[in-house]
Structure formats: structure tokens, C-alpha cells
Design a protein around this motif. Structure first.
Motif: not given
Length: 424
Positions: A368-394
Motif C-alpha cells: 500500500v505504501e508503494a502504491q501510495q508513493a506511485t499515486i503521489a508521483e503520478l499526482k505530482s506529474t499530473v499537477a506539473q502537467q496541469q500547471k504547464g497547461m495552465e501556463v500554456l493556456t495563459a
């Protein structure tokens, strides 16, 4: 019982009185019996009457017909009417009390102190009776098997006939014993109901006094073990034996523990028992262990176990229980069961299963800890991508605004088209 024993003494004395009348009255010049027996002393009617010159040595007889039959026995002491009357050839015996060791003939190494003590003993040896009517009926059948008994107290072992190696200390202790052997009773009325049971131990007033034919029972404490009758291999410490297991052994009853909190709850540990009947606890210190290594996949076997609900055959209340079946567990892992003396599965080593459950829990927790770490990493990546999209959109919005601004400026600067008149 006391009245019956007194009657037995008086009956014995009455028989002796009739025997005395039938005997020829010795002439006045009959020599003192003690004078024909080296180092002997006699005082009383027909005391040491049959002592012969060169026969017994160092006998002492004080009382009516005391040591009457002795001819060549030695080192006997008889004090009391009829004491050691029929004794002849056995020694050394000591009888103090009316009719003590009355019927003893060849039994040796005996001590009887008290009225009727060891009265009916004939040929059995190595018995000690101290107290009125103690061991009264010992060896009354003349079988000679009632040896090595010790009775101290009024009526102690009074009805014993063929039992041997019994120890009774206390008034009425083992009073009803007839053929039971190797019993130990310490306390007034202790084991007083036992008749044929053997190997019992009772310590305390009235301890084990309900036992009749049961054997190998242990009762310690006042009134302890009351309730056991024919049961065997039962232990009762400080408590009576009650309930459906009162006569089913092996069973252990211990008083003053049910519902009582410990004095130091922080130090309590479960008490366990091994196949050698040793009580103890599990030690978890590294000091007592070796070959220590991670459990890893060894706990996988518990995933094949099948928990069940059940009711114990011995439970009259039919209480629902939850657990495992030892035979089923043995098929999964033979090391998870404890076997009886016949090698059959008896119980489950639940404490080992608990450790395995902990290992499985930790393994799943790591997953579960490993899965949570993977999910957290994915969330971080998505957050970064989302932030990039927001910058691009702006940026796109900014570019669109600039384009629109330029377009407006161009539109303003473009000259108006002139209209040519053709009126000429």
C-alpha cells in the motif's frame, strides 16, 4: 464411628476376660516372668506371662495380659490392658494403650499409641498409629499386605484393611479407607471418605473428603476438592470442584483467580503449558533465540487456512466459538499444530499464526505504501502537467490578445476608400 470403635475395644477386653477365667490360675510360687527374660520388665496380671529363659530380650510389659504370648521376641514395649497380647516372635514393637496391637502376632517394627491403635493387625509390618483407634482394622484379614502406613490422629485410617503406604495426619483423616494405597492426607477429615482410591494427596481440613474411589487427585486448602468422588487426576487448589468437570480428569481448579485483576497489569503475560505439564511464558528476547531471519513468504501458508464457527462438545450452554480445526491446519502446515501423546492433532499454535498475520499485514502495508508513493508521483506529474497547461493556456490567451490588439490597430490605420463621381 467413635462409638463403634469403643465397642470394639470393650468386646476385645471381654473376650480376654473370658480367656483369663478359663486359664489356670498360676500358683503363688510361679516365678516373675521378668526373671526368665533378660533385661525384661513386667507389671500386671499375666504380663509377659509366657516369657521363657533364654528367649526374648529387653521386653517391657505394663498392664493386664500385656505381651502375654511373647516367648522369644525382643525389644517390645507394651503398656495397657491387652497391649501386644498375642505378639510372639516379632520385634521391635511398641504398644501404648488398651488393646493396642492386641492381635499382632508376627508383624514387626510397629508403633501403636492410643486405645485400640493397630488393634487387629496380625502380620503386617512397619506401621505407625498414634491416636485412639488409629489403624484399628489394619490387616484384620491377616493378608499381610497393609504395610508402611502412618496414622496420626483419632480414627485416622481406622478402617484400613489392606491398603499400604498411606499417610494420614489428623482426626478422622482417611477414616473410611479400606484398600486404597499410597494416599497422603494432612488435616482433620482429610480424605475421610476415600475407600479404594489410591495416590491421592489432600492437605487441609476436610480437603478431598468427598473422594471415594478416585485416584491420583491433589487437593490443597480447607474444603478443597469437595465435589470429587470417583474422578481421577484432578487438582483443586483453594477451591471446591464444581461443575461438569468435577469428576472428569485431568482437570485443574484454582481458586481466587477468576475475575481478579492482577496487581501489576503492565507486566502481565499469558501463562502457557507444555506437554510436560510445565507452566511458563513465551520469551521474546533476542538472548534466547538463534537463527533469526525475516519471515518473508513463510507466512503465505496462513492464506490457505479456513476459519470456522463451532461449539465445544463439553459446553452444555452451546456457546458459539470461532477459530480453526487442528486437523485442517495440519494439512496446511504441520508445524502450526500441537499433537497429543498419540501423535494426533490436538490444538492450534495460535500465537504463531498471530505472528504470521502480522507479517502478512506488514507485507500488505508495504504494498500500500508503494502504491501510495506511485499515486503521489503520478499526482505530482499530473499537477506539473496541469500547471504547464495552465501556463500554456495563459500564453495562448496572451498571444490571442496581442493578435487582436494588432488587428485592431491595423484596422484603424487603413485609409478609407474614395468614391469617384461620374457626373462629368
Amino acid at each position: 464411628m467413635k462409638k463403634r470403635n469403643i465397642i470394639a475395644v470393650f468386646s476385645a477386653l471381654a473376650c480376654l476376660a473370658r480367656l483369663s477365667i478359663a486359664q489356670a490360675i498360676p500358683s503363688p510360687d510361679t516365678p516373675d516372668p521378668a526373671s526368665t527374660c533378660a533385661f525384661c520388665t513386667a507389671d500386671g496380671t499375666k504380663a509377659l506371662f509366657n516369657a521363657t529363659a533364654g528367649g526374648g530380650t529387653a521386653n517391657s510389659a505394663f498392664g493386664w495380659w500385656a505381651l502375654f504370648s511373647a516367648t522369644d521376641s525382643s525389644f517390645n514395649t507394651a503398656v495397657g490392658a491387652g497391649a501386644l497380647l498375642f505378639n510372639n516372635g516379632s520385634s521391635p514393637n511398641t504398644a501404648v494403650g488398651a488393646t493396642a496391637l492386641l492381635f499382632n502376632t508376627t508383624g514387626s517394627d510397629m508403633t501403636a499409641v492410643g486405645a485400640g491403635a493397630l488393634q487387629k493387625n496380625q502380620i503386617a509390618s512397619d506401621n505407625n498409629a498414634v491416636g485412639n483407634f488409629a489403624l484399628l482394622n489394619n490387616d484384620s484379614d491377616g493378608a499381610g499386605s497393609a504395610d508402611f502406613n502412618n496414622a496420626f490422629g483419632r480414627n485416622a485410617l481406622t478402617n484400613n484393611v489392606d491398603g499400604d503406604e498411606n499417610d494420614a495426619f489428623g482426626d478422622d483423616a482417611m477414616e473410611e479407607n479400606t484398600t486404597g494405597s499410597q494416599n497422603t492426607a494432612m488435616g482433620d477429615d482429610a480424605l475421610d471418605g476415600n475407600t479404594t482410591g489410591s495416590g491421592n494427596v489432600a492437605v487441609g481440613k476436610e480437603a478431598g473428603n468427598s473422594i471415594t474411589t478416585g485416584s491420583n487427585n491433589v487437593c490443597i486448602g480447607h474444603n478443597s476438592g469437595i465435589g470429587i468422588t470417583a474422578g481421577s487426576s484432578i487438582i483443586a487448589i483453594g477451591v471446591e470442584a464444581t461443575g461438569q468437570f468435577a469428576n472428569i480428569g485431568p482437570t485443574c481448579f484454582i481458586g481466587a483467580i477468576d475475575g481478579e485483576p492482577t496487581s501489576d497489569p503492565g507486566s502481565t503475560v499469558p501463562v502457557l503449558i507444555d506437554s510436560n505439564n510445565n507452566l511458563g511464558t513465551f520469551a521474546s528476547s533476542r538472548r534466547v533465540k538463534h537463527d533469526i531471519k525475516p519471515m518473508d513468504k513463510a507466512s503465505d501458508v496462513i492464506l490457505a487456512l479456513k476459519p470456522v464457527t463451532f461449539k465445544y462438545n463439553s459446553d452444555s450452554k452451546g456457546t458459539p466459538c470461532f477459530g480453526l480445526i487442528a486437523e485442517d491446519v495440519a494439512q496446511v502446515d504441520r508445524d502450526l499444530v500441537v499433537r497429543d501423546k498419540n501423535g494426533e492433532p490436538q490444538t492450534v499454535r495460535y500465537e504463531q499464526i498471530n505472528a504470521m498475520l502480522l507479517n502478512e499485514f506488514l507485507k500488505e502495508h508495504k504494498k500500500v505504501e508503494a502504491q501510495q508513493a506511485t499515486i503521489a508521483e503520478l499526482k505530482s506529474t499530473v499537477a506539473q502537467q496541469q500547471k504547464g497547461m495552465e501556463v500554456l493556456t495563459a500564453q495562448l490567451k496572451e498571444q490571442a490578445a496581442e493578435i487582436q490588439k494588432v488587428s485592431m490597430q491595423l484596422k484603424v490605420r487603413t485609409p478609407s476608400a474614395k468614391v469617384v463621381s461620374n457626373n462629368q
